[in-house]
Design an enzyme around this catalytic site. Structure first.
Site, mmCIF file in Angstrom:
data_model
loop_
_atom_site.group_PDB
_atom_site.id
_atom_site.type_symbol
_atom_site.label_atom_id
_atom_site.label_comp_id
_atom_site.label_asym_id
_atom_site.label_seq_id
_atom_site.Cartn_x
_atom_site.Cartn_y
_atom_site.Cartn_z
ATOM 1 N N SER A 1 93.273 41.978 42.018
ATOM 2 C CA SER A 1 92.135 41.196 42.510
ATOM 3 C C SER A 1 91.712 41.525 43.933
ATOM 4 O O SER A 1 90.624 41.143 44.357
ATOM 5 C CB SER A 1 92.461 39.699 42.427
ATOM 6 O OG SER A 1 93.617 39.396 43.187
ATOM 7 N N GLY B 1 106.232 50.409 38.114
ATOM 8 C CA GLY B 1 105.121 50.002 38.959
ATOM 9 C C GLY B 1 105.265 50.539 40.369
ATOM 10 O O GLY B 1 106.344 50.442 40.973
ATOM 11 N N ASP C 1 104.116 49.393 43.062
ATOM 12 C CA ASP C 1 104.404 48.353 44.037
ATOM 13 C C ASP C 1 105.911 48.078 44.123
ATOM 14 O O ASP C 1 106.427 47.760 45.199
ATOM 15 C CB ASP C 1 103.651 47.075 43.701
ATOM 16 C CG ASP C 1 103.866 46.607 42.267
ATOM 17 O OD1 ASP C 1 104.272 47.417 41.403
ATOM 18 O OD2 ASP C 1 103.609 45.418 41.998
#
Length: 239
Positions: A10, A90, A92
């Site tokens: 987002s 991932g 991250d």
């Protein structure tokens, strides 16, 4: 000056670093906001980790930045990645354990990222990332209770729920919140039984909910992923 970008689902978190020091932090909620910032930024290096936007396109906006890196499973790291399926990991999570290594070199560390999911990522004292666990996050659990039943309501987190709920709403809050805290405490306890020198680092959007509720001593580091990205950037820029 270096710039690190953590592009989530987002928004994009951006950190500007002078060496290892974070000197500026910004959040952009759309590519239209981020593009002019990067186009006007003059610096030495850029690194981007993205789970939503085209990382190569975002990196191309940094027209005045000398070196640009994209975090993928093939980019050299300041740690050893022992994950058996590195291409599914991932980025991250990779950045988080690199941030832990920069904070506590030669020390075993458990990174707990409290976001949409709760991820547990373990780095041993030799700098080897071995993996960890993934569990549903706080709001995902509240949503699941409502979605997968016919009559239970959608409930919001309270933040300090009593053990014994006296209504359907407070029972759900007690079960989700106290259950998740107990889960994290239990997992940390298991790790500490194996690695007594373990450092536990908490990061992610739900840090405020957990940081004063867990029994185990923890280090709350909200910008761990950005610091980890900067650590990876420095590692690659030097080589």
């Amino acid at each position: 000056m270096n710039i690190a970008i953590d592009y989530g689902n987002s928004s994009a978190k951006v950190g500007v670093f002078d060496g290892h020091e974070l000197v500026e932090r910004k959040i952009f909620t759309s590519p239209e906001q981020l593009r002019p910032f990067l186009q006007n930024f003059s610096g030495d290096c850029l690194i981007i980790s993205s789970v939503s936007q085209d990382a190569a396109e975002v990196a191309s906006w940094g027209v005045h930045i000398k070196k640009r890196f994209i975090l993928t499973s093939s980019l050299p790291l300041p740690i050893e990645n022992r994950y058996s399926t590195p291409k599914t990991l991932g980025v991250d999570r990779l950045a988080g354990v690199c941030g832990a290594q920069a904070l506590f070199p030669k020390t075993s560390a458990l990174v707990i990222d409290a976001g949409t999911c709760i991820t547990f990522d373990f780095l041993d004292s030799g700098g080897n990332f071995l993996g960890g666990a993934i569990s549903p996050g706080l709001r995902m659990r509240f949503q699941a209770v409502h979605t997968f039943t016919k009559r239970l309501p959608q409930v919001e987190p309270k933040g300090n729920s009593p053990l014994i709920g006296d209504s359907t709403e407070s029972c759900i809050q007690s079960g989700v919140e106290n259950g998740l805290v107990a889960e994290i405490d239990g997992i940390v306890s298991q790790y500490r039984s194996l690695f007594p020198d373990l450092k536990v680092i908490l990061t992610g959007g739900d840090v405020p909910f957990f940081e004063n509720r867990l029994k185990a001593p923890i280090f709350a580091v909200p910008e761990l992923v950005l610091s980890g990205l900067n650590s990876i950037l420095i590692h690659n820029a030097r080589s």
